[in-house]
Design a protein around this motif. Structure first.
Motif, PDB file in Angstrom:
ATOM      1  N   PRO A 143       0.823  -1.207  -0.014  1.00 28.80           N
ATOM      2  CA  PRO A 143       0.065  -0.063  -0.130  1.00 28.80           C
ATOM      3  C   PRO A 143       0.780   1.380  -0.047  1.00 28.80           C
ATOM      4  O   PRO A 143       0.250   2.316  -0.492  1.00 28.80           O
ATOM      5  CB  PRO A 143      -0.818  -0.053   1.320  1.00 28.80           C
ATOM      6  CG  PRO A 143       0.186  -0.765   2.031  1.00 28.80           C
ATOM      7  CD  PRO A 143       0.850  -1.702   1.460  1.00 28.80           C
ATOM      8  N   ILE A 144       2.077   1.095   0.353  1.00 30.41           N
ATOM      9  CA  ILE A 144       2.998   2.320   0.466  1.00 30.41           C
ATOM     10  C   ILE A 144       3.128   3.038  -0.872  1.00 30.41           C
ATOM     11  O   ILE A 144       3.454   4.112  -0.964  1.00 30.41           O
ATOM     12  CB  ILE A 144       4.340   1.926   1.052  1.00 30.41           C
ATOM     13  CG1 ILE A 144       5.022   3.255   1.734  1.00 30.41           C
ATOM     14  CG2 ILE A 144       5.230   1.064   0.077  1.00 30.41           C
ATOM     15  CD1 ILE A 144       4.410   3.876   2.748  1.00 30.41           C
ATOM     16  N   GLY A 145       3.121   2.289  -2.075  1.00 29.28           N
ATOM     17  CA  GLY A 145       3.106   2.939  -3.183  1.00 29.28           C
ATOM     18  C   GLY A 145       1.899   3.934  -3.757  1.00 29.28           C
ATOM     19  O   GLY A 145       2.399   4.561  -4.658  1.00 29.28           O
ATOM     20  N   ILE A 146       0.837   3.682  -3.068  1.00 24.27           N
ATOM     21  CA  ILE A 146      -0.059   4.726  -3.183  1.00 24.27           C
ATOM     22  C   ILE A 146       0.332   6.280  -2.779  1.00 24.27           C
ATOM     23  O   ILE A 146       0.252   7.200  -3.371  1.00 24.27           O
ATOM     24  CB  ILE A 146      -1.193   4.393  -2.399  1.00 24.27           C
ATOM     25  CG1 ILE A 146      -1.849   3.085  -3.167  1.00 24.27           C
ATOM     26  CG2 ILE A 146      -2.429   5.509  -2.563  1.00 24.27           C
ATOM     27  CD1 ILE A 146      -3.031   2.632  -2.242  1.00 24.27           C
ATOM     28  N   ILE A 147       1.233   6.424  -1.634  1.00 22.74           N
ATOM     29  CA  ILE A 147       1.847   7.409  -1.281  1.00 22.74           C
ATOM     30  C   ILE A 147       3.173   7.752  -1.782  1.00 22.74           C
ATOM     31  O   ILE A 147       3.347   9.020  -2.320  1.00 22.74           O
ATOM     32  CB  ILE A 147       1.890   7.479   0.379  1.00 22.74           C
ATOM     33  CG1 ILE A 147       0.566   7.401   1.028  1.00 22.74           C
ATOM     34  CG2 ILE A 147       2.513   8.831   0.767  1.00 22.74           C
ATOM     35  CD1 ILE A 147       0.685   7.086   2.315  1.00 22.74           C
TER      36      ILE A 147
ATOM     37  N   VAL B 207      11.352  19.773  -4.728  1.00 14.52           N
ATOM     38  CA  VAL B 207      10.202  20.825  -4.153  1.00 14.52           C
ATOM     39  C   VAL B 207       8.668  20.486  -4.922  1.00 14.52           C
ATOM     40  O   VAL B 207       7.549  20.450  -4.109  1.00 14.52           O
ATOM     41  CB  VAL B 207      10.617  22.259  -4.191  1.00 14.52           C
ATOM     42  CG1 VAL B 207       9.375  23.323  -3.937  1.00 14.52           C
ATOM     43  CG2 VAL B 207      11.928  22.449  -3.115  1.00 14.52           C
ATOM     44  N   ALA B 208       8.779  20.467  -6.038  1.00 15.06           N
ATOM     45  CA  ALA B 208       7.656  20.048  -7.174  1.00 15.06           C
ATOM     46  C   ALA B 208       7.022  18.952  -6.778  1.00 15.06           C
ATOM     47  O   ALA B 208       5.621  18.795  -6.491  1.00 15.06           O
ATOM     48  CB  ALA B 208       8.029  20.450  -8.398  1.00 15.06           C
ATOM     49  N   ALA B 209       7.810  17.960  -6.410  1.00 14.36           N
ATOM     50  CA  ALA B 209       7.442  16.552  -6.204  1.00 14.36           C
ATOM     51  C   ALA B 209       6.880  16.580  -4.664  1.00 14.36           C
ATOM     52  O   ALA B 209       5.746  15.815  -4.383  1.00 14.36           O
ATOM     53  CB  ALA B 209       8.493  15.432  -6.145  1.00 14.36           C
ATOM     54  N   LEU B 210       7.140  17.391  -3.802  1.00 12.75           N
ATOM     55  CA  LEU B 210       6.787  17.605  -2.318  1.00 12.75           C
ATOM     56  C   LEU B 210       5.149  17.987  -2.539  1.00 12.75           C
ATOM     57  O   LEU B 210       4.203  17.756  -1.922  1.00 12.75           O
ATOM     58  CB  LEU B 210       7.688  18.369  -1.404  1.00 12.75           C
ATOM     59  CG  LEU B 210       7.407  18.344   0.021  1.00 12.75           C
ATOM     60  CD1 LEU B 210       7.611  16.789   0.484  1.00 12.75           C
ATOM     61  CD2 LEU B 210       8.406  19.225   0.611  1.00 12.75           C
ATOM     62  N   GLY B 211       5.037  18.974  -3.573  1.00 10.11           N
ATOM     63  CA  GLY B 211       3.794  19.656  -3.759  1.00 10.11           C
ATOM     64  C   GLY B 211       2.885  18.926  -4.188  1.00 10.11           C
ATOM     65  O   GLY B 211       1.882  18.661  -3.665  1.00 10.11           O
ATOM     66  N   SER B 212       3.121  18.011  -4.991  1.00  5.55           N
ATOM     67  CA  SER B 212       2.430  16.634  -5.516  1.00  5.55           C
ATOM     68  C   SER B 212       2.153  15.878  -4.378  1.00  5.55           C
ATOM     69  O   SER B 212       0.977  15.432  -4.471  1.00  5.55           O
ATOM     70  CB  SER B 212       3.174  15.948  -6.701  1.00  5.55           C
ATOM     71  OG  SER B 212       2.375  15.026  -6.991  1.00  5.55           O
ATOM     72  N   LEU B 213       2.954  15.550  -3.645  1.00  7.61           N
ATOM     73  CA  LEU B 213       2.437  14.582  -2.552  1.00  7.61           C
ATOM     74  C   LEU B 213       1.668  15.358  -1.513  1.00  7.61           C
ATOM     75  O   LEU B 213       0.532  14.465  -1.366  1.00  7.61           O
ATOM     76  CB  LEU B 213       3.947  14.119  -1.950  1.00  7.61           C
ATOM     77  CG  LEU B 213       3.576  13.309  -0.515  1.00  7.61           C
ATOM     78  CD1 LEU B 213       3.196  11.909  -0.836  1.00  7.61           C
ATOM     79  CD2 LEU B 213       4.871  13.097  -0.050  1.00  7.61           C
ATOM     80  N   VAL B 214       1.895  16.560  -1.239  1.00  7.26           N
ATOM     81  CA  VAL B 214       0.952  17.187  -0.056  1.00  7.26           C
ATOM     82  C   VAL B 214      -0.249  17.373  -0.924  1.00  7.26           C
ATOM     83  O   VAL B 214      -1.611  17.090  -0.159  1.00  7.26           O
ATOM     84  CB  VAL B 214       1.436  18.609   0.145  1.00  7.26           C
ATOM     85  CG1 VAL B 214       0.622  19.526   0.583  1.00  7.26           C
ATOM     86  CG2 VAL B 214       2.604  18.471   0.872  1.00  7.26           C
ATOM     87  N   GLY B 215      -0.488  17.669  -2.268  1.00 10.05           N
ATOM     88  CA  GLY B 215      -1.807  17.623  -2.844  1.00 10.05           C
ATOM     89  C   GLY B 215      -2.476  16.486  -2.775  1.00 10.05           C
ATOM     90  O   GLY B 215      -3.618  16.481  -2.552  1.00 10.05           O
ATOM     91  N   PHE B 216      -1.843  15.432  -3.189  1.00 14.52           N
ATOM     92  CA  PHE B 216      -2.542  14.257  -3.409  1.00 14.52           C
ATOM     93  C   PHE B 216      -2.792  13.685  -1.860  1.00 14.52           C
ATOM     94  O   PHE B 216      -4.047  13.155  -1.775  1.00 14.52           O
ATOM     95  CB  PHE B 216      -1.437  13.363  -3.696  1.00 14.52           C
ATOM     96  CG  PHE B 216      -1.981  11.661  -3.737  1.00 14.52           C
ATOM     97  CD1 PHE B 216      -2.784  11.250  -4.611  1.00 14.52           C
ATOM     98  CD2 PHE B 216      -1.543  10.886  -2.784  1.00 14.52           C
ATOM     99  CE1 PHE B 216      -3.277  10.081  -4.784  1.00 14.52           C
ATOM    100  CE2 PHE B 216      -1.835   9.704  -2.695  1.00 14.52           C
ATOM    101  CZ  PHE B 216      -2.955   9.076  -3.635  1.00 14.52           C
ATOM    102  N   LEU B 217      -2.117  13.919  -0.914  1.00 12.53           N
ATOM    103  CA  LEU B 217      -2.419  13.699   0.467  1.00 12.53           C
ATOM    104  C   LEU B 217      -3.885  14.329   1.112  1.00 12.53           C
ATOM    105  O   LEU B 217      -4.578  13.811   1.749  1.00 12.53           O
ATOM    106  CB  LEU B 217      -1.333  13.842   1.589  1.00 12.53           C
ATOM    107  CG  LEU B 217      -0.239  12.678   1.362  1.00 12.53           C
ATOM    108  CD1 LEU B 217       0.916  12.973   2.181  1.00 12.53           C
ATOM    109  CD2 LEU B 217      -0.806  11.287   1.436  1.00 12.53           C
ATOM    110  N   LEU B 218      -3.739  15.859   0.565  1.00 13.35           N
ATOM    111  CA  LEU B 218      -4.961  16.459   1.117  1.00 13.35           C
ATOM    112  C   LEU B 218      -6.181  16.103   0.226  1.00 13.35           C
ATOM    113  O   LEU B 218      -7.039  15.946   0.759  1.00 13.35           O
ATOM    114  CB  LEU B 218      -4.572  18.047   0.575  1.00 13.35           C
ATOM    115  CG  LEU B 218      -3.837  18.786   1.317  1.00 13.35           C
ATOM    116  CD1 LEU B 218      -3.483  20.241   0.784  1.00 13.35           C
ATOM    117  CD2 LEU B 218      -4.251  19.241   2.843  1.00 13.35           C
TER     118      LEU B 218
END
Length: 158
Positions: free
Chosen positions: A99-103, A126-137
């Motif tokens: 399941p970790i691949g989802i994040i 930094v851009a990848a971090l933005g993608s991760l934050v947006g996905f988690l939100l």
């Protein structure tokens, strides 16, 4: 017939909650359909205003789920490459590293996508971090709405 509808609505509520984490399943809309089916049984009686409010909330969260990850990527300097990379990373992460691949999939996908565009590791990170934050939100918003729908579903049954 009510018992069949009850079982169907319970299954839809469960699928809706799962769909909040798996992006191929539209979680809140499925949860709402489960709530709506329950309304048409003898087990529950929601008000019209309640159903309209949750329909509107479901539509809003579903739309925001597509906008927030893109916004997060762009806000932190990402491009189309990062967005496409995050999408591809998500799909690969789901199938090859659950399941970790989802994040981590969207993060590494956005990172590699941005590195293809521009070989600047700091900018890509930094851009990848933005993608991760947006996905988690997006996941958080969907879980909150589907969780509230599930709460009212259960309360109405008992």
């Amino acid at each position: 017939m009510d018992w069949i509808l009850l079982v169907l609505s319970i299954v839809l509520i469960i699928i809706g909650l799962i769909g909040c984490v798996l992006p191929v399943i539209p979680g809140p809309p499925i949860s709402y359909i489960g709530l709506l089916i329950l309304h048409y049984t003898d087990f529950a009686d929601f008000t019209f205003e309640f159903l309209v409010f949750f329909a509107a909330l479901t539509v809003l969260v579903t739309i925001l789920d597509y906008v927030v990850p893109i916004w997060g990527t762009k806000k932190l300097g990402g491009s189309r490459y990062g967005i496409w990379g995050a999408t591809i990373g998500l799909v690969l992460g789901i199938f090859f590293f659950p399941p970790i691949g989802i994040i981590l999939g969207p993060f590494f996908g956005a990172l590699f996508g941005e590195l293809i565009r521009d070989n600047n590791l700091n900018k890509a990170f930094v851009a990848a971090l933005g993608s991760l934050v947006g996905f988690l939100l997006g996941i958080g918003m969907k879980l909150i709405v589907s969780g509230i729908i599930t709460y009212y579903f259960v309360v109405e049954l008992f």
